[in-house]
Design a protein around this motif. Structure first.
Motif, short mmCIF file in Angstrom:
data_model
loop_
_atom_site.label_atom_id
_atom_site.label_comp_id
_atom_site.label_asym_id
_atom_site.label_seq_id
_atom_site.Cartn_x
_atom_site.Cartn_y
_atom_site.Cartn_z
N GLN A 193 0.84 -1.19 0.00
CA GLN A 193 0.00 0.00 0.00
C GLN A 193 0.88 1.24 0.00
N ASP B 120 0.27 5.50 0.39
CA ASP B 120 -0.59 6.67 0.57
C ASP B 120 0.20 7.90 0.16
N SER C 101 -1.50 10.63 -0.90
CA SER C 101 -2.54 11.64 -0.96
C SER C 101 -2.04 12.96 -0.35
N GLU D 82 -2.67 -1.29 -3.48
CA GLU D 82 -3.49 -0.11 -3.21
C GLU D 82 -2.64 1.15 -3.27
N ASP E 225 -3.11 5.43 -3.12
CA ASP E 225 -3.96 6.60 -2.87
C ASP E 225 -3.25 7.85 -3.38
N CYS F 71 -5.29 10.72 -3.96
CA CYS F 71 -6.31 11.75 -3.79
C CYS F 71 -5.70 13.08 -3.35
N PHE G 18 -6.77 -1.26 -6.06
CA PHE G 18 -7.44 -0.03 -5.65
C PHE G 18 -6.57 1.17 -6.01
N LEU G 19 -7.12 2.05 -6.83
CA LEU G 19 -6.46 3.30 -7.19
C LEU G 19 -7.40 4.43 -6.80
N HIS G 20 -7.00 5.23 -5.85
CA HIS G 20 -7.81 6.35 -5.37
C HIS G 20 -7.26 7.64 -5.99
#
Length: 161
Positions: free
Chosen positions: A87, A89, A91, A115, A117, A119, A143-145
């Protein structure tokens, strides 16, 4: 460290046979510094992970780094992803299209990350298209945010494909 510091680091990388990880996150190296680092990476066979995100590199400055990364398969990351990292993050990091290009290059060859992120960044259509290109060959990301970016119709359509 700006471009001058990047040039000094690049010079050291040319002769370094030990360093495997280098974090240059948010050092303002710009295209000039990215070019110097790229030239050093072309001759350095040891460095596997480098983080070049948030360095005021333009899309034009990122493109040669992406091509070099694709050719130099001993390298594993342009954005600091670790080999076992499932994962990430990223963002709210003020990442832009050039950063998305670097991330996309990582995704093309990453076999672990499930995953991501992204965002609340500044990624627009060009960055979205780079990510979409990577998604076509990446078989593990689930999962691609990417909400709250500046992605328009073209970028959204590319990702939707």
């Amino acid at each position: 460290i700006r471009a001058e510091g990047a040039a000094a680091i690049a010079e050291a990388l040319r002769g370094n046979g030990v360093l495997t990880d280098l974090n240059l996150w948010a050092n303002g190296i710009g295209d000039e510094g990215a070019k110097a680092i790229g030239e050093a990476l072309a001759v350095n066979g040891v460095l596997k992970h480098i983080n070049l995100l948030r360095n005021n590199i333009t899309v034009e400055g990122a493109a040669p780094l992406v091509e070099l990364f694709r050719e130099r398969r001993h390298m594993k990351s342009l954005c600091g992803l670790k080999p076992d990292q499932a994962q990430a993050d990223l963002s709210s990091q003020c990442l832009d299209d050039a950063d998305a290009m670097l991330i996309g290059a990582d995704l093309e060859f990453n076999e672990v990350l499930t995953e991501l992120d992204l965002c609340y960044n500044d990624i627009e259509d060009t960055g979205a298209e780079a990510l979409a290109s990577a998604l076509r060959v990446n078989g593990v990301l689930k999962f691609l945010h990417i909400g709250a970016n500046g992605i328009g119709d073209e970028g959204a359509a590319a990702i939707a494909e």
